[in-house]
Motif scaffolding. Sequence first.
Motif, PDB file in Angstrom:
ATOM      1  N   THR A 244       2.245   8.293  -4.366  1.00 44.86           N
ATOM      2  CA  THR A 244       0.942   8.746  -3.886  1.00 44.86           C
ATOM      3  C   THR A 244       1.162   9.337  -2.503  1.00 44.86           C
ATOM      4  OG1 THR A 244      -1.421   8.202  -3.723  1.00 44.86           O
ATOM      5  CG2 THR A 244       0.125   6.632  -2.744  1.00 44.86           C
ATOM      6  N   GLY A 245       0.093   9.817  -1.878  1.00 45.01           N
ATOM      7  CA  GLY A 245       0.214  10.311  -0.514  1.00 45.01           C
ATOM      8  C   GLY A 245       0.390   9.156   0.455  1.00 45.01           C
ATOM      9  N   ASP A 246       0.927   9.455   1.614  1.00 49.80           N
ATOM     10  CA  ASP A 246       1.118   8.439   2.650  1.00 49.80           C
ATOM     11  C   ASP A 246      -0.203   7.704   2.895  1.00 49.80           C
ATOM     12  OD1 ASP A 246       1.515   6.975   4.999  1.00 49.80           O
ATOM     13  OD2 ASP A 246       2.829   8.484   5.866  1.00 49.80           O
ATOM     14  N   VAL A 247      -0.192   6.392   2.667  1.00 53.95           N
ATOM     15  CA  VAL A 247      -1.441   5.618   2.734  1.00 53.95           C
ATOM     16  C   VAL A 247      -1.978   5.488   4.152  1.00 53.95           C
ATOM     17  CG1 VAL A 247      -0.890   4.331   0.647  1.00 53.95           C
ATOM     18  CG2 VAL A 247      -0.233   3.392   2.870  1.00 53.95           C
ATOM     19  N   LYS A 248      -1.169   5.852   5.142  1.00 55.37           N
ATOM     20  CA  LYS A 248      -1.628   5.746   6.526  1.00 55.37           C
ATOM     21  C   LYS A 248      -2.379   6.995   6.992  1.00 55.37           C
ATOM     22  CE  LYS A 248       2.120   2.662   7.964  1.00 55.37           C
ATOM     23  NZ  LYS A 248       3.315   2.504   8.854  1.00 55.37           N
ATOM     24  N   SER A 249      -2.151   8.117   6.308  1.00 53.60           N
ATOM     25  CA  SER A 249      -2.749   9.352   6.814  1.00 53.60           C
ATOM     26  C   SER A 249      -3.251  10.318   5.753  1.00 53.60           C
ATOM     27  CB  SER A 249      -1.735  10.085   7.706  1.00 53.60           C
ATOM     28  OG  SER A 249      -0.562  10.396   6.977  1.00 53.60           O
ATOM     29  N   VAL A 250      -2.575  10.420   4.625  1.00 51.81           N
ATOM     30  CA  VAL A 250      -2.962  11.396   3.602  1.00 51.81           C
ATOM     31  C   VAL A 250      -4.163  10.856   2.824  1.00 51.81           C
ATOM     32  CG1 VAL A 250      -2.189  12.681   1.577  1.00 51.81           C
ATOM     33  CG2 VAL A 250      -0.580  12.202   3.440  1.00 51.81           C
ATOM     34  N   PRO A 251      -5.241  11.635   2.720  1.00 52.47           N
ATOM     35  CA  PRO A 251      -6.451  11.114   2.087  1.00 52.47           C
ATOM     36  C   PRO A 251      -6.254  10.440   0.738  1.00 52.47           C
ATOM     37  CG  PRO A 251      -6.980  13.141   3.204  1.00 52.47           C
ATOM     38  CD  PRO A 251      -5.489  12.959   3.339  1.00 52.47           C
ATOM     39  N   VAL A 252      -5.497  11.063  -0.186  1.00 51.62           N
ATOM     40  CA  VAL A 252      -5.347  10.443  -1.508  1.00 51.62           C
ATOM     41  C   VAL A 252      -4.675   9.081  -1.399  1.00 51.62           C
ATOM     42  CG1 VAL A 252      -3.098  11.447  -2.157  1.00 51.62           C
ATOM     43  CG2 VAL A 252      -4.784  10.901  -3.925  1.00 51.62           C
ATOM     44  N   GLY A 253      -3.736   8.941  -0.472  1.00 47.62           N
ATOM     45  CA  GLY A 253      -3.086   7.660  -0.265  1.00 47.62           C
ATOM     46  C   GLY A 253      -4.035   6.619   0.303  1.00 47.62           C
ATOM     47  N   LYS A 254      -4.891   7.057   1.204  1.00 44.86           N
ATOM     48  CA  LYS A 254      -5.886   6.141   1.778  1.00 44.86           C
ATOM     49  C   LYS A 254      -6.853   5.652   0.701  1.00 44.86           C
ATOM     50  CE  LYS A 254      -7.704   7.779   5.605  1.00 44.86           C
ATOM     51  NZ  LYS A 254      -8.265   8.864   6.455  1.00 44.86           N
ATOM     52  N   TYR A 255      -7.291   6.568  -0.144  1.00 49.50           N
ATOM     53  CA  TYR A 255      -8.188   6.181  -1.246  1.00 49.50           C
ATOM     54  C   TYR A 255      -7.472   5.227  -2.198  1.00 49.50           C
ATOM     55  CZ  TYR A 255     -11.248  10.176   0.018  1.00 49.50           C
ATOM     56  OH  TYR A 255     -12.068  11.065   0.659  1.00 49.50           O
ATOM     57  N   ALA A 256      -6.200   5.534  -2.489  1.00 49.63           N
ATOM     58  CA  ALA A 256      -5.433   4.711  -3.426  1.00 49.63           C
ATOM     59  C   ALA A 256      -5.266   3.291  -2.894  1.00 49.63           C
ATOM     60  CB  ALA A 256      -4.060   5.343  -3.669  1.00 49.63           C
ATOM     61  N   LYS A 257      -4.900   3.169  -1.634  1.00 48.32           N
ATOM     62  CA  LYS A 257      -4.707   1.841  -1.048  1.00 48.32           C
ATOM     63  C   LYS A 257      -6.012   1.060  -1.043  1.00 48.32           C
ATOM     64  CE  LYS A 257      -3.203  -0.661   3.063  1.00 48.32           C
ATOM     65  NZ  LYS A 257      -2.757  -0.578   4.481  1.00 48.32           N
ATOM     66  N   ALA A 258      -7.102   1.724  -0.679  1.00 43.90           N
ATOM     67  CA  ALA A 258      -8.408   1.054  -0.652  1.00 43.90           C
ATOM     68  C   ALA A 258      -8.771   0.516  -2.030  1.00 43.90           C
ATOM     69  CB  ALA A 258      -9.482   2.019  -0.160  1.00 43.90           C
ATOM     70  N   ALA A 259      -8.531   1.328  -3.058  1.00 43.27           N
ATOM     71  CA  ALA A 259      -8.858   0.914  -4.424  1.00 43.27           C
ATOM     72  C   ALA A 259      -7.993  -0.263  -4.856  1.00 43.27           C
ATOM     73  CB  ALA A 259      -8.678   2.091  -5.382  1.00 43.27           C
ATOM     74  N   LEU A 260      -6.709  -0.178  -4.575  1.00 43.04           N
ATOM     75  CA  LEU A 260      -5.798  -1.245  -5.003  1.00 43.04           C
ATOM     76  C   LEU A 260      -6.071  -2.549  -4.257  1.00 43.04           C
ATOM     77  CD1 LEU A 260      -2.501   0.836  -5.300  1.00 43.04           C
ATOM     78  CD2 LEU A 260      -3.919  -0.055  -7.175  1.00 43.04           C
TER      79      LEU A 260
ATOM     80  N   ALA B 268       2.172  -4.416  -5.462  1.00 41.69           N
ATOM     81  CA  ALA B 268       2.641  -3.062  -5.773  1.00 41.69           C
ATOM     82  C   ALA B 268       3.192  -2.318  -4.558  1.00 41.69           C
ATOM     83  CB  ALA B 268       1.515  -2.249  -6.400  1.00 41.69           C
ATOM     84  N   GLU B 269       2.799  -2.719  -3.364  1.00 45.14           N
ATOM     85  CA  GLU B 269       3.164  -1.967  -2.159  1.00 45.14           C
ATOM     86  C   GLU B 269       4.655  -1.653  -2.046  1.00 45.14           C
ATOM     87  OE1 GLU B 269       2.717  -2.131   2.734  1.00 45.14           O
ATOM     88  OE2 GLU B 269       2.141  -3.877   1.520  1.00 45.14           O
ATOM     89  N   PRO B 270       5.569  -2.600  -2.299  1.00 49.33           N
ATOM     90  CA  PRO B 270       6.998  -2.290  -2.146  1.00 49.33           C
ATOM     91  C   PRO B 270       7.510  -1.208  -3.106  1.00 49.33           C
ATOM     92  CG  PRO B 270       6.628  -4.672  -2.214  1.00 49.33           C
ATOM     93  CD  PRO B 270       5.358  -4.026  -2.639  1.00 49.33           C
ATOM     94  N   LYS B 271       6.772  -0.936  -4.148  1.00 55.17           N
ATOM     95  CA  LYS B 271       7.220   0.043  -5.151  1.00 55.17           C
ATOM     96  C   LYS B 271       6.749   1.472  -4.843  1.00 55.17           C
ATOM     97  CE  LYS B 271       7.139  -3.435  -8.851  1.00 55.17           C
ATOM     98  NZ  LYS B 271       8.594  -3.491  -9.128  1.00 55.17           N
ATOM     99  N   PHE B 272       5.952   1.619  -3.777  1.00 52.53           N
ATOM    100  CA  PHE B 272       5.378   2.932  -3.514  1.00 52.53           C
ATOM    101  C   PHE B 272       6.353   3.895  -2.854  1.00 52.53           C
ATOM    102  CE2 PHE B 272       1.299   1.314  -4.684  1.00 52.53           C
ATOM    103  CZ  PHE B 272       0.598   2.449  -5.070  1.00 52.53           C
ATOM    104  N   ALA B 273       6.326   5.126  -3.335  1.00 60.20           N
ATOM    105  CA  ALA B 273       7.015   6.252  -2.704  1.00 60.20           C
ATOM    106  C   ALA B 273       5.929   7.112  -2.071  1.00 60.20           C
ATOM    107  CB  ALA B 273       7.789   7.055  -3.749  1.00 60.20           C
ATOM    108  N   MET B 274       5.936   7.183  -0.751  1.00 61.22           N
ATOM    109  CA  MET B 274       4.883   7.899  -0.035  1.00 61.22           C
ATOM    110  C   MET B 274       5.236   9.378   0.118  1.00 61.22           C
ATOM    111  SD  MET B 274       2.835   5.391   0.463  1.00 61.22           S
ATOM    112  CE  MET B 274       2.839   3.585   0.659  1.00 61.22           C
ATOM    113  N   ALA B 275       4.373  10.245  -0.346  1.00 62.71           N
ATOM    114  CA  ALA B 275       4.598  11.688  -0.248  1.00 62.71           C
ATOM    115  C   ALA B 275       3.772  12.273   0.896  1.00 62.71           C
ATOM    116  CB  ALA B 275       4.228  12.365  -1.563  1.00 62.71           C
ATOM    117  N   GLU B 276       4.183  13.449   1.350  1.00 62.74           N
ATOM    118  CA  GLU B 276       3.494  14.073   2.487  1.00 62.74           C
ATOM    119  C   GLU B 276       2.173  14.716   2.083  1.00 62.74           C
ATOM    120  OE1 GLU B 276       5.910  18.341   2.287  1.00 62.74           O
ATOM    121  OE2 GLU B 276       6.289  16.927   3.921  1.00 62.74           O
ATOM    122  N   SER B 277       1.928  14.862   0.793  1.00 60.21           N
ATOM    123  CA  SER B 277       0.659  15.396   0.305  1.00 60.21           C
ATOM    124  C   SER B 277       0.464  14.961  -1.134  1.00 60.21           C
ATOM    125  CB  SER B 277       0.631  16.931   0.370  1.00 60.21           C
ATOM    126  OG  SER B 277       1.443  17.493  -0.645  1.00 60.21           O
TER     127      SER B 277
END
Length: 261
Positions: free
Chosen positions: A141-157, A166-175
């Motif tokens: 997903t997108g970087d959960v600290k800054s990229v909107p989709v990542g922020k939404y994903a973390k909030a939902a999870l 699940a957090e240790p399995k995440f690969a954070m993308a720049e978009s």
Amino acid sequence: MFRIAALVTAVVILAGASPSPAAAGDKTITVFAAASMKNALDEIDAAYTAKTGVKFSVSYAASSVLARQIEQGAPADIFVSADTDWMDYAIARKTINESTRVNLLGNSIVLIAPKDSKVDSVTIAEGFDLAKLAGDGRIATGDVKSVPVGKYAKAALEKLGAWQAAEPKFAMAESVRGALTLVARGEAVLGIVYATDAKVEPGVKIVGTFPADSHPAIIYPVAATTTAKGESSDYLAFLRSTAAKTILEKYGFKFLISPTT
């Protein structure tokens, strides 16, 4: 006499070399837009160019990156953010003309897998085990600290009780498009992206949809910058039009306002 004649000739030559009215009228609007907007906005811009002759220079990236680039003085006329936080950030730094802001679009987030994955249909609800579903693979997903989709994903999870495991399995993308690519290439076994992104990538399939109440509402605001060229106002009006609505809804976006004609 020779000097006068030469001067007259030079003036005539220069006059002939000056741009024609059509060339002088060539205009370009610079748009900074969330990566998830690319396919839909490219089509909208092509339609607008066909109608008006105005051309576009578009930069697609994470909203966080774009907002900071505008803050640092990057030349942009229009900013389209994938969340309200980064538009608020830009407004707070006086880089956006707040009076032009419109909360234009909505979206949803989905769980995706590579097209040939054995994962097929997942019920996403409180208590679902995303970590187990991913097995030894990565989740993009997108970087959960800054990229909107990542922020939404973390909030939902977090709300569904699935984030900690699940957090240790995440690969954070720049978009979001970076995350989409990781899944399409099979470099991640699962991903969380917008429904609109999954719709345009043939290498992935949607295996589940996150409940709308599991995360903050996904809202795309659009506005002109404080340095926007005059023709930007007509373009913003076009984004609110029925013609733009038709294109955006074709790509899966939700139009949040009553369209103009």
